[in-house]
Design a protein around this motif. Structure first.
Motif, PDB file in Angstrom:
ATOM      1  N   GLN A 498       0.847  -1.190   0.000  1.00 57.53           N
ATOM      2  CA  GLN A 498       0.000   0.000   0.000  1.00 57.53           C
ATOM      3  C   GLN A 498       0.885   1.244   0.000  1.00 57.53           C
ATOM      4  O   GLN A 498       1.822   1.352   0.798  1.00 57.53           O
ATOM      5  CB  GLN A 498      -0.902   0.036   1.230  1.00 57.53           C
ATOM      6  N   ASN A 499       0.621   2.160  -0.913  1.00 57.62           N
ATOM      7  CA  ASN A 499       1.299   3.460  -0.948  1.00 57.62           C
ATOM      8  C   ASN A 499       0.258   4.532  -0.693  1.00 57.62           C
ATOM      9  O   ASN A 499      -0.761   4.612  -1.393  1.00 57.62           O
ATOM     10  CB  ASN A 499       1.972   3.689  -2.307  1.00 57.62           C
ATOM     11  N   SER A 557      -8.729  -2.726 -10.311  1.00 60.38           N
ATOM     12  CA  SER A 557      -8.256  -3.217 -11.601  1.00 60.38           C
ATOM     13  C   SER A 557      -7.556  -4.539 -11.353  1.00 60.38           C
ATOM     14  O   SER A 557      -7.485  -5.017 -10.217  1.00 60.38           O
ATOM     15  CB  SER A 557      -7.299  -2.200 -12.244  1.00 60.38           C
ATOM     16  N   SER A 558      -7.012  -5.128 -12.392  1.00 60.82           N
ATOM     17  CA  SER A 558      -6.430  -6.459 -12.241  1.00 60.82           C
ATOM     18  C   SER A 558      -5.183  -6.448 -11.369  1.00 60.82           C
ATOM     19  O   SER A 558      -4.806  -7.472 -10.808  1.00 60.82           O
ATOM     20  CB  SER A 558      -6.087  -7.033 -13.617  1.00 60.82           C
ATOM     21  N   SER A 559      -4.518  -5.302 -11.230  1.00 66.20           N
ATOM     22  CA  SER A 559      -3.260  -5.293 -10.486  1.00 66.20           C
ATOM     23  C   SER A 559      -3.218  -4.257  -9.369  1.00 66.20           C
ATOM     24  O   SER A 559      -2.230  -4.188  -8.651  1.00 66.20           O
ATOM     25  CB  SER A 559      -2.092  -5.020 -11.441  1.00 66.20           C
ATOM     26  N   ALA A 560      -4.255  -3.450  -9.205  1.00 69.25           N
ATOM     27  CA  ALA A 560      -4.186  -2.394  -8.197  1.00 69.25           C
ATOM     28  C   ALA A 560      -5.585  -2.018  -7.725  1.00 69.25           C
ATOM     29  O   ALA A 560      -6.577  -2.189  -8.438  1.00 69.25           O
ATOM     30  CB  ALA A 560      -3.475  -1.160  -8.739  1.00 69.25           C
ATOM     31  N   VAL A 561      -5.619  -1.511  -6.506  1.00 63.67           N
ATOM     32  CA  VAL A 561      -6.832  -0.939  -5.920  1.00 63.67           C
ATOM     33  C   VAL A 561      -6.491   0.497  -5.532  1.00 63.67           C
ATOM     34  O   VAL A 561      -5.458   0.751  -4.913  1.00 63.67           O
ATOM     35  CB  VAL A 561      -7.278  -1.735  -4.679  1.00 63.67           C
ATOM     36  N   THR A 562      -7.330   1.456  -5.919  1.00 65.32           N
ATOM     37  CA  THR A 562      -7.040   2.863  -5.653  1.00 65.32           C
ATOM     38  C   THR A 562      -8.218   3.517  -4.951  1.00 65.32           C
ATOM     39  O   THR A 562      -9.369   3.082  -5.087  1.00 65.32           O
ATOM     40  CB  THR A 562      -6.741   3.627  -6.957  1.00 65.32           C
ATOM     41  N   SER A 563      -7.901   4.548  -4.202  1.00 66.14           N
ATOM     42  CA  SER A 563      -8.952   5.354  -3.575  1.00 66.14           C
ATOM     43  C   SER A 563      -8.379   6.723  -3.271  1.00 66.14           C
ATOM     44  O   SER A 563      -7.161   6.915  -3.190  1.00 66.14           O
ATOM     45  CB  SER A 563      -9.468   4.693  -2.290  1.00 66.14           C
ATOM     46  N   ARG A 583      -6.155  15.601   2.721  1.00 68.38           N
ATOM     47  CA  ARG A 583      -6.495  14.925   1.468  1.00 68.38           C
ATOM     48  C   ARG A 583      -5.614  13.690   1.349  1.00 68.38           C
ATOM     49  O   ARG A 583      -4.415  13.747   1.616  1.00 68.38           O
ATOM     50  CB  ARG A 583      -6.240  15.876   0.288  1.00 68.38           C
ATOM     51  N   LEU A 584      -6.201  12.541   0.987  1.00 73.37           N
ATOM     52  CA  LEU A 584      -5.401  11.328   0.874  1.00 73.37           C
ATOM     53  C   LEU A 584      -5.584  10.698  -0.501  1.00 73.37           C
ATOM     54  O   LEU A 584      -6.645  10.801  -1.126  1.00 73.37           O
ATOM     55  CB  LEU A 584      -5.768  10.319   1.970  1.00 73.37           C
ATOM     56  N   ARG A 585      -4.522  10.072  -0.960  1.00 76.92           N
ATOM     57  CA  ARG A 585      -4.538   9.260  -2.179  1.00 76.92           C
ATOM     58  C   ARG A 585      -3.781   7.978  -1.871  1.00 76.92           C
ATOM     59  O   ARG A 585      -2.707   8.019  -1.292  1.00 76.92           O
ATOM     60  CB  ARG A 585      -3.877   9.994  -3.353  1.00 76.92           C
ATOM     61  N   GLN A 586      -4.348   6.841  -2.259  1.00 84.07           N
ATOM     62  CA  GLN A 586      -3.651   5.594  -1.989  1.00 84.07           C
ATOM     63  C   GLN A 586      -3.868   4.620  -3.132  1.00 84.07           C
ATOM     64  O   GLN A 586      -4.879   4.671  -3.845  1.00 84.07           O
ATOM     65  CB  GLN A 586      -4.123   4.967  -0.678  1.00 84.07           C
TER      66      GLN A 586
END
Length: 1334
Positions: A498-499, A557-563, A583-586
């Motif tokens: 997780q980034n 997506s097939s290789s990542a989850v984003t929010s 504000r967050l992005r991950q």
């Protein structure tokens, strides 16, 4: 078959869950029989047109029960199985076993047998979907269909409650022929609106047991033997998945092979693509809506082809050369492109190519693809492997969840361990930390995640309080799943990265977080590494952080989850609040199954979020409760201010200040001056504006400044001052503390150079000044003993003339040279002398004999006594009058011992009593004891000698023929059990019971009337001779059961109700079981089950809490039905005595302090903890706040501490205080669920509890340290007690007493009473009192 195929195709096209038309046709129009409405009904045995094979045996009749079950035998009463776990005592097919009720038109239950072709074809379609190969040639000739339509859970209704609107619909189908049988469970969309039911016997005790789904053979003496039962679902999580998961590829459809083998075989093991005959094929339309669904925990899902890549097929064009057996002679054709499952000892089978396949469906090279046969070792031991067109994937089995490579058990509590490192700038200070500990605890059953990070430097730890995403990752991973959704672990498993980037406003500080999961370690602990770097706003010590509930969209997506999202938090300091935001992005990178269908978007809803920093323990904590659900198509993240998305026009170094909606203003940041359009730096160092402390240097920076410490110094906790580098020494080790001497107090280092002081047990004070506690003031010793107080402790020693350990002293035997005379003994231990009351001290002469004249020191009464100290009738004079002339005792007419005992009945201490407790002896005309003596209330009879001493071996039990003692038997019959019980209840009801109160009906002879009825309710039943209800005879209003007299001809006397059936000597257990208290002796630590019996019958009661007073050998119990607390002695014939009968609603836990002669109890109806003397006097409330569901309670009499559990589902905890209510504090509040049972072991000094939520048995020291798990796989514990090297607990799933070894945690024994019902409290009875020396 074509109709069935069309229906299945329609079901798959819908793709979410089984629609109601997916059920097999049912109802009156199809000729179904309807089960009689009620709570515990069963159908007549339906004679089958042909016998079916069930579990390898022939069954010729089937029965349908209200409670979601089918059996080949008639059902017992529901109390014998409805709340129990598998296995059952009779054969069961259970699509939803729970306490259901169709009374009051709440639903219908239909059943029939059918051999029509449309029904058999539809059933066959489902069967071959789950067993495409082994059932390919199976042709059913008959079917049995049972449907539960809109049925409700049993509910105790009153005038203030309305029936629940949650209703369930489900169906079970048994399809069979002469050789084999399959069973189908169907759960339509929205069909399961409740997942468990509340036990009838729970009364005010708040419990709900999940339903059970599966199969049970019911014919084995060993319920642990493999193959006795097959459980599909028994936890809320598994039950929630019945509608949306499957082992056939069709949501809500579950198929099982139950016929020709002794083992149930679930479908899907051969591949999950339905093998359904098709009409002449047409090329599939790539634009058809795909069927997407969570991969079943039993089997890989069958999916229709989707445009854009190869997928597993559910229906494909069939070959024209395959003839369907049977049918109508048409040319229905089928071909199953089925995936193959791999498990140990079985190789996977790939999909054959066929030249007739549509090339748009899929292509692959069979030579180069990876297969399960080669790589199944990559799957979890709890997963199976499935070959696909272009490779393989792992899928978790039933009762597990995950991505197939890592699987965790459903419904279990999970733990995560990890290390956290970081480099943070907090305000003006730069801080580093390396490999500090992170621990997370997950309660998967309701989506709660608790995270604790210890060892982060204090300024950084406080500044990280708003950074909830540190713990939010775990909330997403293990969120409670709503239908049609999957939490993070089901997608990522235990390997992901997780980034996270977070920007704080208004300051613009930015921090990056990287969290890397490194797989599952021992005991399924998830291992995690976290790195934090960047800048966070400084937070002072005196603030708290409040985070409001929020929702967040996740894209897959097939290789990542984003929010991404925008969060607000409130910084509170006293009465001042300030709302800030970030504000967050991950993104979360995953390596899941390439053939799995991930949801496009899901919504995470966090209903509760907490963050706090424990400065005493230096622990940063986050707690979240989250659930995940499908995101609506129109769902959007909330509108974003231009300040947050960067679209504002403010120029650096000005900052954007959000306003209403999309409005904003530009302001110069701190450290700059200007109007927001043009900002210039302020040199804080040259202008003297810095706050750098001594031993530091100020360095100006754009918009700020920094303080650097001079050599030999380091930043202090406030980020400004500098302190010497040398770490503070331990004041306890160095002797630099103010604590009292070590024999009175102990020094506790706080880690910051300061020390805390605490008095040792046996002393009281603030730790600096500790004074000895005088335990003797509480009178802990026996009345015939002397208490010696010593520094920090005390001891008890029996007085001369007595023997014992000081806590129990007995009168010395004849011939003891130190024996006291009766007068001397009575002077030392004055007793009650009727009618004057207590306090008379007799006057003795020099030889220790009674003086002839005795006068009461306070009342002024005087009287003459004989040589035995017995009052001579007619000699008593009133106060103020001339005392009688008594002369010598030998010259005065004496009362006989029998006459004196009749005039002044009392318990005779401390030697052997000729008559027993409360007995009034029968005397003849000469005043001598009659040879036959009978107790007026208990019914026991015995022979006595001339001195009134009982003759050993002559005592007879109540209801039996009295012994022949050589004299005529008493002509007066003692009251019978029925008469005494009836009189007791009439007195309890004030002489006139209400119509809803039960009073036993007695025959003129004193026997129980064979027919008993409950007031004016109309409910009647038959009873045994002892008054116990005969199972199966209770009738509804309007009908009367035929009852036969239970008493034999007159030659046999009636057996009265047992009051206390005397236990044998030695250690034994007492347990509460509804209307009785059971006795279970111990042989060492083994349960002596053959000697178990009922100690005390308490009709109309529900006993919950129970404890024992070792001093007076009395048992105490709480009664939630009678709302009272009662007690009874363990002596033969002792009767119950109610000591508290008002001001209670739901008294549950009970604890007795034998040293202080006090008792403590919890009341979950009033949310109180109270105490009183053992006779019910001096009652007072200890606590009535911050309690939600107080249940168990335990006391440590020696140290004077009290402990109790509160199983508040939102915040369960275990608390402690002194027995007087002082120093209340929370002892345990993490990693617990439903702490039902609690016990304090006086020998090991450990506090232990049994948790029905986490299924753990755990122990800790009284100060909360040294916590450890003894056993992690309990069923449903209620109460627990400790003895020797074992724990003994009652269990609501087993309805028995379970023994657990303290050291190994292993289950060593169990006792299941013949009469099955829930067991509540349990306690141990020792032959002595636990020692009081500390």
């Amino acid at each position: 078959m074509r109709a069935a195929a069309a229906l299945l195709a329609a079901v798959l096209a819908l793709g979410a869950a089984l629609p109601r038309p997916g059920l097999l046709p049912h109802g009156p129009a199809r000729g179904d029989a309807r089960l009689r409405p009620g709570d515990d009904e069963s159908s007549p045995g339906l004679l089958l047109r042909r016998a079916l094979r069930l579990y390898g045996r022939a069954a010729r009749r089937l029965y349908v029960g209200t409670n979601g079950v089918i059996s080949s035998q008639d059902f017992p009463r529901e109390t014998q199985y409805v709340d129990d776990d598998f296995p059952t005592d009779f054969p069961v097919i259970a699509p939803f076993l729970a306490d259901l009720d169709t009374s009051g038109d709440r639903g219908n239950i239909y059943y029939r047998q059918d051999d029509s072709r449309d029904v058999l074809d539809q059933a066959l379609g489902y069967i071959q979907a789950g067993f495409p190969r082994s059932a390919a040639a199976f042709v059913p000739t008959n079917a049995f269909i049972a449907t539960w339509e809109e049925v409700g859970a049993y509910q105790e209704l009153s005038q203030d409650t309305e029936p629940s609107t949650k209703l369930n619909t489900f169906q079970a189908v048994i399809a069979y022929n002469d050789e084999d049988t399959y069973s189908i469970f169907l759960y339509p969309e929205g069909g399961l609106q409740f997942l468990g039911t509340r036990p009838k016997e729970s009364y005010n005790v708040q419990l709900e047991l999940p339903a059970r789904v599966g199969f049970s053979w019911g014919d084995s003496d060993d319920p642990k033997r493999d193959g006795l039962f097959h459980s599909l679902a028994s936890s809320e999580r598994a039950l929630r998945g019945l509608e949306r998961e499957s082992n056939t590829g069709i949501p809500g459809v579950w198929v099982f092979h139950v016929g020709s083998t002794e083992h149930v075989e679930p479908g899907g093991g051969q591949g999950a693509a339905p093998a359904v005959p098709q009409s002449p094929p047409e090329p599939p339309n790539p634009g058809t809506a795909s069927y997407t669904h969570r991969v079943s925990s039993h089997t890989a899902m069958a999916q229709r082809p989707s445009h854009g890549g190869p997928v597993l097929l559910g229906f494909v064009p069939a070959r024209r050369d395959t003839q369907e057996p049977g049918g109508d002679g048409g040319t229905g054709q089928s071909f199953s492109a089925n995936p193959s499952s791999y498990s140990s000892g079985q190789h996977g089978v790939g999909v054959e190519e066929d030249v007739h396949f549509n090339p748009d469906v899929f292509t692959y090279s069979a030579a180069s693809r990876e297969t399960c046969a080669q790589h199944h070792g990559q799957c979890s031991p709890h997963a199976f492997c499935t070959d696909y067109a272009a490779g393989f994937c792992c899928h978790c089995r039933a009762s597990f969840y995950g991505n197939g490579r890592q699987c965790l058990p459903e419904g279990a509590v999970h733990r995560l361990n990890g290390k956290v490192s970081g480099s943070l700038r907090v305000g003006r200070a730069s801080l580093r930390f390396q490999d500090v500990d992170l621990h997370a605890y997950i309660v998967g059953s309701d989506g709660r995640a608790y995270t604790a990070i210890s060892g982060v430097p204090q300024p950084a730890a406080r500044a990280l309080l708003p950074l909830l995403p540190l713990g939010g990752l775990f909330a997403w991973l293990f969120a409670l799943e709503e239908p049609g959704s999957e939490n993070g672990f089901s997608i990522t498993g235990a390997e992901f990265t997780q980034n996270l980037e977070v920007t704080f406003y208004p300051g613009g500080e930015t921090v990056q977080v990287t969290q890397t999961a490194e797989g599952l370690g021992p005991d399924n602990y998830l291992s995690l590494r976290t790195h934090i770097q960047g800048e966070v706003p400084f937070l002072p010590d005196n603030v708290t952080i409040h985070i409001t509930p929020y929702e967040e969209l996740y894209s897959y997506s097939s290789s990542a989850v984003t929010s991404s999202g925008h969060r607000e938090y409130v910084v509170a300091a006293g009465t001042a609040n300030q709302t800030l935001s970030y504000r967050l992005r991950q993104n979360i990178t995953v390596a899941g199954c390439p053939h799995a269908r991930l949801p496009a978007r899901q919504r995470l809803s966090v209903a509760r979020a907490f963050a706090l920093f424990d400065s005493h323990e230096h622990v940063l904590r986050y707690a979240l409760a989250a659930r995940i659900s499908p995101a609506p198509d129109d769902a959007e993240n909330p509108g974003v201010s231009p300040c947050h998305d960067g679209s504002h026009a403010c120029e650096a170094p000005a900052r954007c200040q959000p306003g209403a909606g999309t409005e904003y203003t530009c302001e110069c940041s701190a450290g700059y001056r200007g109007d927001g359009r043009g900002c210039r730096d302020v040199d804080e160092c040259s202008k003297g504006l810095s706050q750098c402390g001594p031993f530091s240097v100020c360095l100006n920076e754009p918009g700020s400044y920094r303080c650097e410490c001079r050599g030999g110094y380091q930043p202090a906790g406030d980020g400004r001052a500098c302190v010497p580098l040398a770490p503070p020494s331990d004041p306890c080790e160095a002797g630099r503390h103010r604590c009292a001497p070590g024999d009175r107090a102990r020094c506790l280092s706080r880690g910051d150079g300061r020390a805390a002081c605490e008095c040792l047990p046996g002393y009281t004070g603030d730790g600096i000044h500790c004074s000895d506690v005088d335990e003797c003031a509480e009178s802990p010793c026996h009345p015939a003993a002397i208490c010696y107080n010593t520094p920090g402790s005390f001891s008890c020693r029996c007085r001369p003339g007595y023997a014992g350990d000081g806590f129990q002293c007995t009168y010395a035997a004849e011939g003891n040279p130190q024996r006291l005379t009766p007068c001397q003994h009575e002077r030392m231990y004055p007793r009650e002398v009727p009618p004057l009351g207590d306090g008379h001290v007799p006057q003795c002469d020099e030889q220790g004999r009674y003086r002839p004249l005795q006068c009461h020191g306070s009342s002024g009464h005087c009287w003459c006594v004989d040589a035995a100290g017995q009052e001579i009738a007619g000699t008593r004079t009133a106060p103020g009058t001339t005392p009688p002339r008594c002369g010598s005792p030998e010259s005065i007419q004496q009362l006989t011992p029998c006459e004196h005992a009749r005039m002044y009945p009392r318990e005779v201490p401390p030697g052997p009593s000729p008559v027993g407790d409360g007995h009034v002896p029968q005397c003849d005309e000469q005043g001598q004891y009659r040879p036959l003596q009978c107790h007026s209330s208990s019914g026991h009879c015995w022979c006595v000698d001339a001195a009134g001493q009982e003759i050993a071996g002559t005592r007879t039990a109540p209801g039996t023929t009295p012994p022949r003692c050589g004299s005529p038997e008493p002509t007066e019959r003692p009251p019978s059990m029925c008469e005494r019980w009836r009189q007791s209840l009439l007195e309890h009801y004030g002489g006139s019971p209400r119509g809803d109160q039960y009073v036993p009906q007695c025959e003129p002879s004193g026997d129980f009337a064979p027919l008993q009825c409950h007031g004016d309710s109309g409910y009647c039943w038959c009873v045994e001779q002892s008054g116990r209800e005969i199972p199966g005879t209770r009738s509804e209003p309007g009908t009367t059961p035929p009852c036969l007299p239970s008493v034999a001809p007159p030659s046999v006397r009636p057996e009265p109700r047992p009051d206390v059936s005397p236990p044998a000597s030695g250690t034994f257990l007492l347990y509460a079981q509804g209307q009785q208290i059971g006795y279970l002796p111990l042989n060492g630590t083994r349960l002596h089950k053959e000697a178990a019996k009922t100690l005390l019958s308490l009709h109309g009661s529900i006993v919950v809490g129970i404890d024992y007073d070792c001093r007076d050998r009395m048992i105490y119990w709480t009664d939630v039905a009678g709302r009272s607390i009662s007690r009874a002695g363990l002596e033969p014939g002792s009767e119950p005595e109610t000591i508290i009968s008002s001001g209670l609603i739901s008294p549950e836990g009970l604890a007795v302090d034998h040293l202080r002669r006090a008792m403590f109890w919890t009341d979950s109806g009033l949310d109180r903890i109270e105490r009183a003397r053992l006779d019910g006097s001096e009652r007072r409330v200890l606590f009535d706040s911050d309690l939600v569901n107080p249940r168990a309670i335990a006391v440590d009499p020696v140290r004077g501490n009290l402990y109790w559990t509160d199983w508040n589902r939102e915040a369960p905890k275990i608390e402690t205080s002194t027995v007087n209510g002082a120093n209340r504090r929370v002892l345990v509040h993490t990693d617990i669920g439903l702490p039902n049972g609690l016990t304090f072991d006086p020998f090991s000094k450990l506090l232990c509890w049994a948790d029905a939520g986490t299924k753990h048995l755990e122990c800790t020291f009284p100060d909360g340290t040294g916590r450890r798990v003894v056993q992690s796989n309990l069923n449903y514990p209620f109460s627990i007690v400790s003895y020797a090297n074992h724990f003994y607990h009652t269990d609501w799933r087993r309805d028995g007493v379970i023994a657990v070894n303290k050291e190994t945690g292993s289950f060593t024994d169990e006792y299941l009473p013949e009469q099955r019902s829930h067991l509540y409290g349990i306690t141990a009875v020792y032959p002595y009192c636990p020692g009081a020396r500390k």
